[in-house]
Design a protein around this motif. Structure first.
Motif, short mmCIF file in Angstrom:
data_model
loop_
_atom_site.label_atom_id
_atom_site.label_comp_id
_atom_site.label_asym_id
_atom_site.label_seq_id
_atom_site.Cartn_x
_atom_site.Cartn_y
_atom_site.Cartn_z
N GLU A 34 0.84 -1.21 0.00
CA GLU A 34 0.00 0.00 0.00
C GLU A 34 0.87 1.25 0.00
OE1 GLU A 34 -2.40 -0.48 3.45
OE2 GLU A 34 -3.89 -1.77 2.46
N ARG A 35 1.94 1.24 0.79
CA ARG A 35 2.84 2.40 0.83
C ARG A 35 3.55 2.56 -0.51
NH1 ARG A 35 5.19 4.80 5.25
NH2 ARG A 35 3.24 4.23 6.26
N ARG A 36 3.97 1.46 -1.11
CA ARG A 36 4.63 1.53 -2.43
C ARG A 36 3.67 2.12 -3.46
NH1 ARG A 36 9.03 -0.70 -5.38
NH2 ARG A 36 8.81 0.18 -7.46
N LYS A 37 2.39 1.76 -3.37
CA LYS A 37 1.40 2.30 -4.30
C LYS A 37 1.30 3.82 -4.15
CE LYS A 37 -3.44 1.68 -5.70
NZ LYS A 37 -4.71 0.94 -5.41
N THR A 38 1.36 4.30 -2.91
CA THR A 38 1.33 5.74 -2.67
C THR A 38 2.55 6.42 -3.26
OG1 THR A 38 0.08 5.40 -0.62
CG2 THR A 38 1.23 7.51 -0.86
N TRP A 39 3.73 5.81 -3.08
CA TRP A 39 4.96 6.38 -3.64
C TRP A 39 4.90 6.42 -5.17
CZ3 TRP A 39 8.07 2.56 -0.18
CH2 TRP A 39 8.15 3.06 1.12
N ASP A 40 4.42 5.36 -5.79
CA ASP A 40 4.33 5.30 -7.25
C ASP A 40 3.36 6.34 -7.78
OD1 ASP A 40 6.14 3.25 -7.28
OD2 ASP A 40 4.67 1.65 -7.57
N ALA A 41 2.27 6.57 -7.04
CA ALA A 41 1.30 7.58 -7.47
C ALA A 41 1.92 8.97 -7.42
CB ALA A 41 0.06 7.52 -6.58
N ALA A 42 2.71 9.24 -6.38
CA ALA A 42 3.39 10.53 -6.28
C ALA A 42 4.39 10.71 -7.42
CB ALA A 42 4.08 10.65 -4.93
N ARG A 43 5.09 9.64 -7.78
CA ARG A 43 6.05 9.72 -8.89
C ARG A 43 5.35 10.01 -10.22
NH1 ARG A 43 7.21 6.02 -12.35
NH2 ARG A 43 6.30 4.36 -11.06
N LYS A 44 4.20 9.36 -10.44
CA LYS A 44 3.46 9.58 -11.68
C LYS A 44 2.91 11.01 -11.75
CE LYS A 44 2.09 4.76 -12.42
NZ LYS A 44 0.97 3.80 -12.48
N ASP A 45 2.47 11.53 -10.61
CA ASP A 45 2.00 12.93 -10.58
C ASP A 45 3.13 13.87 -10.96
OD1 ASP A 45 -0.50 12.09 -9.83
OD2 ASP A 45 -0.20 12.48 -7.69
N HIS A 46 4.35 13.55 -10.50
CA HIS A 46 5.50 14.39 -10.83
C HIS A 46 5.82 14.29 -12.32
CE1 HIS A 46 9.43 16.26 -10.59
NE2 HIS A 46 9.96 15.21 -11.18
N GLU A 47 5.71 13.10 -12.89
CA GLU A 47 5.98 12.93 -14.32
C GLU A 47 4.96 13.70 -15.16
OE1 GLU A 47 5.94 8.75 -14.80
OE2 GLU A 47 7.97 8.44 -14.03
N ALA A 48 3.71 13.73 -14.71
CA ALA A 48 2.68 14.47 -15.44
C ALA A 48 2.85 15.97 -15.28
CB ALA A 48 1.30 14.04 -14.95
N ASP A 49 3.37 16.40 -14.13
CA ASP A 49 3.57 17.82 -13.86
C ASP A 49 4.92 17.98 -13.17
OD1 ASP A 49 3.53 20.47 -13.26
OD2 ASP A 49 1.81 20.38 -11.88
#
Length: 378
Positions: A34-49
């Protein structure tokens, strides 16, 4: 994930099964993913913006792993450890204990963390100690080698503390003391909780091993270490609650569930063994067992079951030297794996179905444990 020597669960700080299980529910692995999923989501948000900062312990660890590895190794070079303060400052930054809206108060090697608008005392404290070679070094009672704090801690006007374990005990004894403490001791980082500390219970992470192996898999050593140690897990949230408190509660519930399952499994196993004894007697034309022998039969069935469980443990722990695991004679002739394969074979004849080969083989294994010699047992 498989058991890893980078993590040490001291005296059941949390359920060993809960911590090491690969299950994706009711396990520590679940919260790591679950924590890894949160980290991956933050990384994708950074890639988009790209203007949006990632700001997770996972990305900071990836960025600073090489430097952190070098610094940790340097703490154990010949002579006095150098750069302890700088190493801990880097580690605290990676784990998210600098900035982020937390209120921090430092006194020597001890830092208390709280959240704005929370009136109670700081729910979490971080203690900086000198580097420990093994996790056992943190708990030694030898006054000559007891692990020292990175610098003396002025507890009050009359008391100055210099030892790490006594500092943790002092923190927990305070009425407004923290619920959780993280001890940094060189390559080792140790998490403990107020009630569990008094019982000698803790969870330790070998950071140098985690850095060296660089296990980047989802739910691997890096994900697990960061989930254990980072600020999202130990620093209090907006309500002053520490994430680890909920995980420990979940571990207790899991332990209760496993215990209930184990009791039911033992009960059913005793019934199977005892019923087989009754059935064998009937096939041999013997009189039924009298009622007064029902309890002794159940007790002997339990003893038989425990001996099988011990055999399973002995086979899974060849380093104990109880059974000759790994030898051709044992593995192909007597091992429990071989017996298990035999029980899966469907027997066509009544004579074969009524045979005692499995029981006789188990009897050989029991005698082997008693005598220590395979030939004597056979």
């Amino acid at each position: 994930m498989p058991v890893s020597d980078a993590f040490v669960v001291g005296d059941d700080f949390l359920s060993e099964h809960f911590f090491t299980s690969d299950a994706t529910n009711e396990s520590f692995q679940k919260v790591v993913l679950e924590r890894r999923k949160t980290w991956d989501a933050a990384r994708k948000d950074h890639e988009a913006d790209p203007t949006q900062r990632v700001g997770t312990s996972r990305t900071r660890f990836t960025e600073h792993r090489a430097e952190l590895t070098t610094r940790l190794v340097g703490l154990y070079s010949d002579g006095e450890p150098a750069g302890v303060g700088e190493t801990y400052a880097l580690l605290r930054g990676v784990l998210g204990y600098t900035g982020g809206g937390l209120l921090a108060r430092t006194s020597g090697p001890v830092t208390w963390f709280n959240t704005p608008c929370v009136e109670r005392g700081a729910p979490f404290a971080l203690v900086e100690a000198m580097p420990a070679t093994t996790v056992e070094d943190i708990f030694t009672r030898d006054a000559d080698v007891r692990l020292a704090l990175r610098e003396p801690w002025q507890v009050d006007d009359k008391t100055t503390e210099t030892w790490a374990t006594r500092a943790v005990t002092e923190l927990f004894h305070r009425e407004d003391g923290p619920d959780f403490v993280l001890v940094l001791a060189g390559r080792w980082a140790l998490v403990t909780e107020r009630a569990r500390w008094a019982e000698g219970r803790y969870l330790a992470v070998d950071l140098q091993t985690v850095c060296d192996r660089n296990d980047t898999r989802r739910g691997g050593e890096i994900d697990r270490a960061l989930t254990i140690l980072d600020a999202d897990s130990l620093a209090p949230d907006a309500d002053g609650r520490v994430w680890w408190a909920g995980v420990l509660e979940e571990s207790v519930k899991h332990t209760v569930g496993v215990s209930q399952d184990l009791r039911e499994g033992v009960r059913r196993s005793i019934e199977i063994i005892a019923n087989e004894v009754v059935a064998r007697r009937r096939l041999q034309g013997l009189d039924p067992l009298p009622d007064e022998l029902a309890e002794p039969l159940a007790r002997q069935s339990l003893r038989f079951l425990y001996r099988i469980l011990f055999l399973l443990y002995a086979e899974a722990s060849p380093e104990l030297g109880v059974l000759p695991v790994g030898t051709t004679e044992y593995d192909t002739g007597y091992s429990l794996d071989r017996l298990r394969e035999l029980t899966l074979v469907e027997l066509a004849s009544i004579t074969a179905q009524q045979g005692t080969h499995v029981y006789d083989s188990l009897a050989v294994l029991f005698r082997l444990v008693d005598t220590g010699h395979l030939q004597d047992a056979a």
